[in-house]
Design an enzyme around this catalytic site. Structure first.
Site, PDB file in Angstrom:
ATOM      1  CG  HIS A 151      73.008 -62.534 -50.041  1.00 31.31           C
ATOM      2  ND1 HIS A 151      72.527 -63.163 -48.913  1.00 31.31           N
ATOM      3  CD2 HIS A 151      71.914 -62.083 -50.708  1.00 31.31           C
ATOM      4  CE1 HIS A 151      71.203 -63.095 -48.891  1.00 31.31           C
ATOM      5  NE2 HIS A 151      70.798 -62.440 -49.970  1.00 31.31           N
ATOM      6  CE  LYS A 155      72.415 -59.261 -47.688  1.00 26.93           C
ATOM      7  NZ  LYS A 155      71.646 -58.039 -47.955  1.00 26.93           N
TER       8      LYS A 155
HETATM    9  P1  NAD Z   1      74.397 -51.088 -54.075  1.00 27.25           P
HETATM   10  O1  NAD Z   1      75.483 -50.754 -53.096  1.00 27.25           O
HETATM   11  O2  NAD Z   1      74.786 -51.582 -55.437  1.00 27.25           O
HETATM   12  O3  NAD Z   1      73.441 -49.814 -54.288  1.00 27.25           O
HETATM   13  C1  NAD Z   1      73.103 -48.881 -53.314  1.00 27.25           C
HETATM   14  C2  NAD Z   1      73.187 -47.521 -53.985  1.00 27.25           C
HETATM   15  O4  NAD Z   1      72.591 -46.542 -53.120  1.00 27.25           O
HETATM   16  C3  NAD Z   1      74.647 -47.080 -54.229  1.00 27.25           C
HETATM   17  O5  NAD Z   1      74.774 -46.644 -55.574  1.00 27.25           O
HETATM   18  C4  NAD Z   1      74.817 -45.917 -53.251  1.00 27.25           C
HETATM   19  O6  NAD Z   1      75.733 -44.925 -53.731  1.00 27.25           O
HETATM   20  C5  NAD Z   1      73.389 -45.385 -53.207  1.00 27.25           C
HETATM   21  N1  NAD Z   1      73.138 -44.462 -52.098  1.00 27.25           N
HETATM   22  C6  NAD Z   1      73.478 -44.605 -50.795  1.00 27.25           C
HETATM   23  N2  NAD Z   1      73.106 -43.513 -50.100  1.00 27.25           N
HETATM   24  C7  NAD Z   1      72.500 -42.679 -50.978  1.00 27.25           C
HETATM   25  C8  NAD Z   1      71.905 -41.384 -50.873  1.00 27.25           C
HETATM   26  N3  NAD Z   1      71.859 -40.732 -49.699  1.00 27.25           N
HETATM   27  N4  NAD Z   1      71.368 -40.822 -51.978  1.00 27.25           N
HETATM   28  C9  NAD Z   1      71.382 -41.465 -53.150  1.00 27.25           C
HETATM   29  N5  NAD Z   1      71.962 -42.692 -53.325  1.00 27.25           N
HETATM   30  C10 NAD Z   1      72.500 -43.285 -52.238  1.00 27.25           C
HETATM   31  O7  NAD Z   1      73.471 -52.148 -53.341  1.00 27.25           O
HETATM   32  P2  NAD Z   1      72.338 -53.096 -53.966  1.00 27.25           P
HETATM   33  O8  NAD Z   1      72.879 -54.458 -54.191  1.00 27.25           O
HETATM   34  O9  NAD Z   1      71.646 -52.381 -55.099  1.00 27.25           O
HETATM   35  O10 NAD Z   1      71.356 -53.229 -52.702  1.00 27.25           O
HETATM   36  C11 NAD Z   1      70.755 -52.079 -52.129  1.00 27.25           C
HETATM   37  C12 NAD Z   1      69.950 -52.468 -50.910  1.00 27.25           C
HETATM   38  O11 NAD Z   1      68.853 -53.303 -51.313  1.00 27.25           O
HETATM   39  C13 NAD Z   1      70.719 -53.290 -49.868  1.00 27.25           C
HETATM   40  O12 NAD Z   1      70.270 -52.933 -48.581  1.00 27.25           O
HETATM   41  C14 NAD Z   1      70.347 -54.722 -50.216  1.00 27.25           C
HETATM   42  O13 NAD Z   1      70.491 -55.600 -49.145  1.00 27.25           O
HETATM   43  C15 NAD Z   1      68.911 -54.527 -50.588  1.00 27.25           C
HETATM   44  N6  NAD Z   1      68.302 -55.564 -51.448  1.00 27.25           N
HETATM   45  C16 NAD Z   1      67.012 -55.844 -51.178  1.00 27.25           C
HETATM   46  C17 NAD Z   1      66.331 -56.748 -51.985  1.00 27.25           C
HETATM   47  C18 NAD Z   1      64.866 -56.998 -51.700  1.00 27.25           C
HETATM   48  O14 NAD Z   1      64.230 -57.802 -52.406  1.00 27.25           O
HETATM   49  N7  NAD Z   1      64.296 -56.314 -50.718  1.00 27.25           N
HETATM   50  C19 NAD Z   1      66.981 -57.375 -53.057  1.00 27.25           C
HETATM   51  C20 NAD Z   1      68.316 -57.047 -53.307  1.00 27.25           C
HETATM   52  C21 NAD Z   1      68.968 -56.124 -52.498  1.00 27.25           C
END
Ligand code: NAD
Length: 260
Positions: A151, A155
């Protein structure tokens, strides 16, 4: 035409949150009513309303409506997302990974009150990979099995939620025996072990390889995601599917009509 499905996006300033926001804004059957970001987030003061529909908020107004809350805030935001969905009675679609056992248990508990759909990976290809991996593990119960994932450099959790999901599927196909190895293991391999390896580099969207090996031969099953939008598309398909459902806990296989 029926009213658009109203979505609240939790973690809206993140990579996945932005992808969801943009794709939803291009879909006539969907409308983002609010994008929830952390208090103090830079996007609250920017003039983002000219760029994206809906509004960024740190706190969702009491009278807000949603047919589903879509959460991609990761383990740090997940509790707040779940609390909000539960308090408002909104269906929850979550793709957050790296969740603790306590967080997974509270999600299952919430599913007795609201519909919940959680997937470590919203890709159709990964759902098919999980299916194929289960079959291979069942056919070759004694072969060594290693899961390698890659990744992007930002991550936080490792091994990925998808790698752990594939490990659970292999373990289940083999009757639940054996133990997982830590990602930083040392020493020789134990029988029945599922080993994990993680690569963090550049902007890799997501790669998962399951390697099954016996003396003199091996099978490698690989999925490579090249476009983050595929996860956002899958999550929006899940939100359409979950809106209006009764309480219960679901996975991506339910949306796709695949066997677990
Ligand atoms: P990222 O860090 O870019 O985004 C996460 C966002 O959530 C950040 O902007 C952070 O400030 C915000 N956040 C955290 N706590 C918060 C709160 N209490 N209130 C509001 N906002 C809050 O990460 P990302 O790459 O977008 O990934 C997010 C999650 O999704 C990770 O856990 C990642 O592993 C997962 N993911 C899952 C899939 C899937 O298909 N299931 C695909 C990609 C990523």
């Amino acid at each position: 035409m029926s009213d658009p499905i109203q979505l609240v996006v939790f973690g809206a300033a993140g990579r996945m949150g932005q992808a969801i926001f943009e794709l939803a804004s291009q879909s006539p059957d969907l409308e983002v009513s609010a994008g929830v970001v952390r208090p103090g987030s830079g996007v609250l003061s920017s003039s983002a309303e000219n760029l994206l529909p809906g509004a960024y908020v740190a706190h969702v107004p009491a009278d807000a409506k949603a047919d589903a809350l879509v959460d991609f805030s990761g383990p740090g935001g997940f509790d707040a997302a779940l609390d909000l969905a539960r308090a408002r009675g909104w269906p929850l679609v979550s793709g957050s990974t790296g969740l603790s056992q306590r967080q997974l248990s509270s999600m299952e508990d919430a599913a007795t009150h609201i519909p919940v759909l959680w997937a470590a990976n919203f890709s159709l290809g990964v759902a098919a990979l999980a299916h194929l991996v289960s079959q291979a593990a069942r056919l070759l119960p004694d072969w060594d099995c290693e899961i390698i994932e890659a990744h992007h450099r930002n991550k936080r959790d490792a091994p990925s939620g998808t790698a752990l999901m594939l490990g659970r599927r292999i373990r289940a196909a083999r009757g639940g025996t054996g133990a997982d190895s830590a990602i930083d293991r040392s020493g020789s391999r134990r029988d029945g072990e599922i080993g994990y390896a993680a690569i963090r580099a550049g902007d890799i969207v997501g790669e998962h390889e399951v390697r099954l090996a016996a003396p003199g031969e091996r099978i490698e099953l690989i999925h490579r995601a090249t476009d983050r939008n595929l996860f956002a598309r899958g999550a929006l398909t899940a939100a359409r599917w979950l809106a209006g459902k009764p309480p219960g806990f679901h996975g991506i296989a339910d949306v796709l009509g695949l066997d677990h």
